[in-house]
Design an enzyme around this catalytic site. Structure first.
Site, PDB file in Angstrom:
ATOM      1  CG  MET A   1      -1.731  -1.335   1.282  1.00  0.00           C
ATOM      2  SD  MET A   1      -3.193  -1.265   2.345  1.00  0.00           S
ATOM      3  CE  MET A   1      -2.448  -0.951   3.935  1.00  0.00           C
ATOM      4  CG  ASP A   2       3.433   1.419  -3.413  1.00  0.00           C
ATOM      5  OD1 ASP A   2       4.186   0.773  -2.674  1.00  0.00           O
ATOM      6  OD2 ASP A   2       3.198   1.104  -4.588  1.00  0.00           O
TER       7      ASP A   2
ATOM      8  CB  VAL B   1       6.658   3.290  -4.877  1.00  0.00           C
ATOM      9  CG1 VAL B   1       6.565   2.784  -3.436  1.00  0.00           C
ATOM     10  CG2 VAL B   1       5.716   4.468  -5.071  1.00  0.00           C
TER      11      VAL B   1
ATOM     12  CE1 TYR C   1       5.373  -2.761 -10.856  1.00  0.00           C
ATOM     13  CE2 TYR C   1       4.581  -1.048 -12.314  1.00  0.00           C
ATOM     14  CZ  TYR C   1       4.705  -2.377 -12.004  1.00  0.00           C
ATOM     15  OH  TYR C   1       4.158  -3.321 -12.823  1.00  0.00           O
TER      16      TYR C   1
ATOM     17  CG  ASP D   1     -19.799  17.754   2.404  1.00  0.00           C
ATOM     18  OD1 ASP D   1     -19.464  17.343   1.287  1.00  0.00           O
ATOM     19  OD2 ASP D   1     -19.116  18.527   3.103  1.00  0.00           O
TER      20      ASP D   1
END
Lengths: 726, 726
Positions: free
Chosen positions: B368-369, B454, B457, B665
């Site tokens: 989960m970069d 990252v 990649y 909202d």
């Protein structure tokens, strides 16, 4: 030289249009122009006027003398002289020579030599014998002829090979409009709706096919609009008036008039032409921006039809039905040091555009634009600087009119090099590795474009070639919605339970929900004709207890399609696959079969009943992907004779034969789909919406083929100044 | 001025890297450079050398004095001075002041004022009180602090609000590498594999979370590579060696060594740097092409962060975790003559990149970069002319190091105007209507870009704004595959039944199958905060007998989502919908609610078990679309503390509360997905692959907002010459 053939073509129109012109009076806001300049568009009394010359600029193209050009390549389209020769041969061919009325010619194109002959041919060799395919109508019968231009003979002749008729000609359309507009009852209805007959514009709509009662004659439906106060008459329908006409008998079959009480929507705000805009946008005065190439573009056009750019080489031609045909696409492999075959032939084979309103004036709107009208036939000249950037090369189409005479569809295709600021590949290293690497390569591509205006809608079709071997095929939609007039001015007048078949896009105007499908013929020849179609299915695999801390992962299951049914692909988001076309006898260095994959995009699926007549006729949209064995006669997904066809000669019928497709010459068919729920932004003209799919190398190259691509340096930048600066 | 803060940052690295540098010897082919120029990258004896200065070119950006800049807008990011103030406040805050070791700072960013305050604020007003959010680690505990910069106080303090830890710092990563490389057993294993210790490069990999045994301490896994003969060490893995390290204790927990017999893949052909290319491509020497704007681009940058272009205005800033944040996106409506709100805030909230190999050295690769590393943290300076075209404006990030000191991530974002030769809208009339209309408008857009690297990649993230109101969000992937070494040199050595988890992309090298998901946070505020989410479902309707010659058509069924579960959307090709965000209290002129639609693209879906630990942690990918009520604390789809999180604070958990979302909202979340089966073309560096989705006005404008757009005239074209021509 070009004005001469164009003029010939427009002469054809003249007779048919004379009566139409009598009722199609000058549109307001049109400028009066000198008729000596706009000959084809001007008739006596300046009744028809063209827009001003704002955009005219001579394209980069070397002017080709179409009257004298000759073919250079086995796939080159028929030339002017060759089409004239076809006409001459037909005029002495017995069944055609003596007929009265004379046959009408609906399509003439090169009958391409056998693939093996084309593949053997090398530049400098004599051309293989030139042949033409002719689709003609005579006394209600469809004739398919093969005309040999060397022996001056008709070498083949088939009559009514399937249901349906050839695509419409201008004569068909003009004739039907004339009949409608000359009809007193129609005139009475229009007048009763408050539209002055001098302000009527009508359009000829293909009817589809809805049962045996429609057999035996060619039928068109005519609907009319008020052109008062706007060039955008499409936004002013005389709703509910549908005139059904027998095309050949030139007589009205039926007048349907159900629109009483529905007003003609207003003209205000509908005109999209630049000259008609009064309000100028405050916030959109952008500084000029242009793709500049001070040394010119990097592609070359050899012998009129061979495009060479970067590592690509292909043959390009215009076609009256398909629009653009890309053939013999080959890419240079710098590892293997040779040009390698990717695709033998690719083109948009058919469109399907069903409207979602079953009511009287709308149910039949289920167009197959390529087969019913022709994508090349409806592709008007591209507008330099606006349709295509500076430095574009333009290509003409040489097509045939209903009397068999050739004419030029000028500037129908453009070719240009593109740099859009995108990146071809990149990598940076982070400080943690101790290497300050910042490598990036700009992406430059080559685009082939055409734009067909099929009545209200505009289809922009791009073939984009990338140096990494990828081909992107993109369809962009613009033009006008097909709208339905209504008494409602505001959605709050519509009862909760009433369904209005679309969106109220302006007062009294409904944009009717519809789909677009564009089916592409892709004869992939990866390193030669014998290929296989492989599904690379990603399947969830559960781990066994103790095998891994992970419970699941995806595994690739490779499946080679043996027969056609095995390659009828309905895309599934939750059961995904890659779709490869491989050459099983050409492994890569490390043993992968070389291939290309079809990368889907724009994947709306047709949801109509398979038994619904329009879906049967357009059954080529039943799957997103099909694979068929190569067969010269199977090129048009809707069948050779699409007009009023019953669906007996579609891709779905061919595929149902379930022929073997493994390790053979195969053709892949891909359908791009769009669902379109209109919105107010689509009024009065639609901002482009586009979708694309890719043909992408997969183990075709031994490595990234653009590893050696050059970065861009400051020295590569041109020195520019604004044209109007000192 | 910038070198000073950068230098401070890199001083942080220095201690940690000293030992690493002892083993990371000079890479071949690197140029030796003068250390006085490349201070941060050079240490004694030139052991670490940077690449040459080929691409350096001063970007267009006005140099900003980060040491003295002050905020101008309530959403402006924390300045250098403000970050220093935060550090000073923390240093006197009791639990932090006295601690030893001192706390490590993982994230500091503006604690944005309440939306209502921001919406009320006008230029010239005093700024609302400035606050900072600080995420810190102290003695294994995660602390979330709110620091008030006006009162110089810590105004809020929460400890361990959920499972997991903050993102990694450079100290974490360098420390873990040091421990690994100093370990004798690791050294012995590497040497035994034939790799000289002077040629080892190691990378720190986040571990995910796989059960209670991994609780209670922060863990990283280190894997190593041979950098001998290439800058692309990623292609030379020492397969099977995985060192698990306790990040805080700086001690090795476990050494896994399963790769005996697997050779180190070759270096030849792996280096992608321009200077390393020997073979120049014959067919790719393209003439220069450039987007030129002799009068400059049409956008302006006010006060450093407000971008104004054409009809658009928005706030733009860099963020250490998200990368780029677009706020207060508003578009000018020339009918209503005002700027209208479209999106309050948008950014890439999280990524999920699961690899599909359950084996020992691979199962944990489920990154989960954004939450584990940080998209801004890993976004290196963009390369002018190659990452971004000429005339780009560059923006820096001001981030924080682990000791709380600010540093500058220079040229992290670029903004540029694009003309790619595409068409904004067009229509031609065919001769049959008697009008020679040829109207076409070129499309010009504005692009905001960043590129995060990252590790192996590279993620290029573009926000593209169109004058027709559309926003396209595009993610392009490049960089290096994560590869697995193997004894196989050719696929013909692999037994039929053996599965190798991917594709043999080169000798001894498998590109492992994996997915990428990028989840975007989109706080849409269409004409104000109170909006509804509407599914426009296209449903097949059968006609009744006699109703129509058609059997079926599609009908739009409108459904307003009442609660969150009702808006958990799994896209369905055969049950299609449009997804609208509308303002129910703002009807258009004809009564349609004004809105924007989410137009999906790149729709790969995660197929892992919902109970698989990585899928639980990344449960935000369980649906492609989610809608939540706006909640200041719900911005990070993986939770505030993503590192080793268990999935107790994800978007899926929040959405499961099933809160009301009608006329409120609301925030829309969209996930772009990619399945990636690698191919040889991805070796040694991947050509970009991209996918995008659109935010598109739907009855937001009363009509096509670019009806009045200007065509391009010849006078708009610049006059250019090549830089090196006379």
């Amino acid at each position: 030289m070009e004005t001469i053939p164009s003029f010939r073509f427009f002469l054809l129109l003249l007779f048919g249009l004379i009566i139409l012109f009598l009722v199609l009076y000058p549109l307001e806001n049109f400028e009066l122009l000198d008729c000596s300049v706009y000959k084809p568009w001007c008739i006596s009394k300046n009744r028809i006027q063209a827009k001003s010359n704002l955009f005219s600029q001579t394209p980069r193209t070397k002017s080709i003398d179409h009257l004298t050009e000759s073919p250079h390549h086995p796939l080159d389209p028929l030339t002017f002289q060759e089409i004239n020769l076809v006409r001459a041969i037909l005029s002495s061919y017995p069944p055609f020579a003596s007929s009265s009325p004379s046959p009408s010619i609906h399509y003439v194109a090169l009958d391409e030599p056998d693939k093996s002959i084309v593949l053997r041919w090398k530049k400098g060799d004599p051309l293989p014998p030139r042949k033409a395919t002719v689709v003609a109508l005579l006394n209600g019968q469809s004739h398919i002829l093969t005309v040999c231009l060397e022996s001056n003979q008709v070498a083949g002749h088939v009559t009514n090979p399937a249901s349906g008729y050839p695509s419409l000609t201008v004569d068909d359309m003009a004739g039907v409009l004339n009949v409608t507009l000359a009809n007193r009852e129609v005139g009475r209805i229009i007048t009763a709706r408050g539209v002055d007959l001098s302000n009527v514009a009508c359009i000829p709509l293909s009817t589809g096919w809805y049962g045996a009662s429609e057999d035996g004659r060619r039928v068109l439906k005519v609907q009319c609009f008020s052109s008062h106060g706007t060039a955008n008459f499409y936004m002013r329908p005389i709703e509910g008036l549908t005139v059904t006409v027998d095309v050949d008998a030139r007589e009205i079959i039926h007048i349907s008039n159900t629109g009483q009480g529905i007003p003609i929507p207003q003209a205000a705000g509908t005109d999209y032409r630049y000259q008609a805009q009064k309000k100028k946008p405050l916030h959109q005065q952008l500084n000029p921006i242009s793709m500049e190439q001070p040394r010119g573009p990097s592609f070359s056009v050899e012998d009129g039809h061979i495009i060479k750019w970067a590592n690509w080489e292909f043959h390009l031609k215009a076609d009256q039905r398909a629009g653009v045909i890309v053939s013999r696409a080959m890419v240079w492999d710098s590892d293997r040091e040779r040009l390698r075959s990717v695709m033998y032939k690719g083109f948009s084979s058919e469109l399907f555009v069903p409207y979602m309103d079953p009511s009287d004036g709308w149910y039949f709107k289920t167009y197959m634009d390529a087969g019913e009208y022709g994508m090349g036939f409806t592709a008007m000249p591209l507008v330099p600087l606006n349709d295509c950037p500076r430095q574009s090369h333009y290509m003409d189409g040489v097509f045939v009119g209903p009397d068999g005479n050739p004419y030029v569809q000028s500037n129908m295709v453009c070719v240009f090099e593109r740099y859009s600021g995108d990146i071809a590949w990149r990598h940076s290293e982070s400080p943690i590795t101790g290497m300050e690497i910042r490598e990036s390569r700009p992406k430059v591509t080559l685009v082939v474009r055409m734009a067909a205006s099929v009545g209200n809608y505009d289809y922009i079709i791009d073939w984009e070639f990338q140096t990494d071997g990828l081909i992107r095929i993109k369809v962009a939609l613009s033009g006008m919605l097909m709208v339905k007039a209504t008494a409602y001015q505001n959605l709050n007048q519509v009862a909760e339970q009433e369904y209005i078949a679309g969106t109220l896009v302006s007062e009294n105007l409904i944009g009717v929900v519809h789909d677009h499908y564009v089916t592409f013929y892709l004869d992939m020849d990866i390193d030669g004709p014998d290929n296989s179609f492989v599904k690379m299915n990603l399947v969830k695999e559960e781990t066994t207890p103790g095998e891994s801390p992970r419970k699941s992962y995806l595994k690739v299951k490779r499946h080679v399609s043996k027969t056609e049914k095995d390659a009828q692909i309905k895309l599934k988001l939750y059961d995904p696959s890659e779709f490869h076309v491989v050459n099983p006898s050409r492994p890569s260095r490390v043993g992968n079969p070389v291939g290309y994959k079809i990368v889907p995009g724009g994947t709306a699926a047709s949801l109509l009943d398979l038994d619904d007549p329009p879906q049967k006729r357009s059954a080529f949209t039943n799957n997103q992907i099909w694979v068929t064995p190569y067969n010269r006669s199977e090129q048009w997904a809707s069948g050779l004779l699409a007009y009023q066809s019953k669906g007996d000669d579609t891709l779905a019928v061919w595929s149902a034969r379930n022929r073997p497709i493994e390790d053979r010459d195969i053709v892949v068919w891909y359908t791009l789909g769009f669902h379109h729920i209109p919105c107010q932004e689509d009024f009065p003209i639609m901002p482009t919406v586009s979708s694309s799919f890719d043909l992408k190398p997969v183990n075709f190259f031994e490595r990234n083929p653009i590893l050696q691509a050059q970065p861009r340096f400051p020295k590569d930048l041109p020195v520019c100044r604004a044209a109007d600066s000192a």
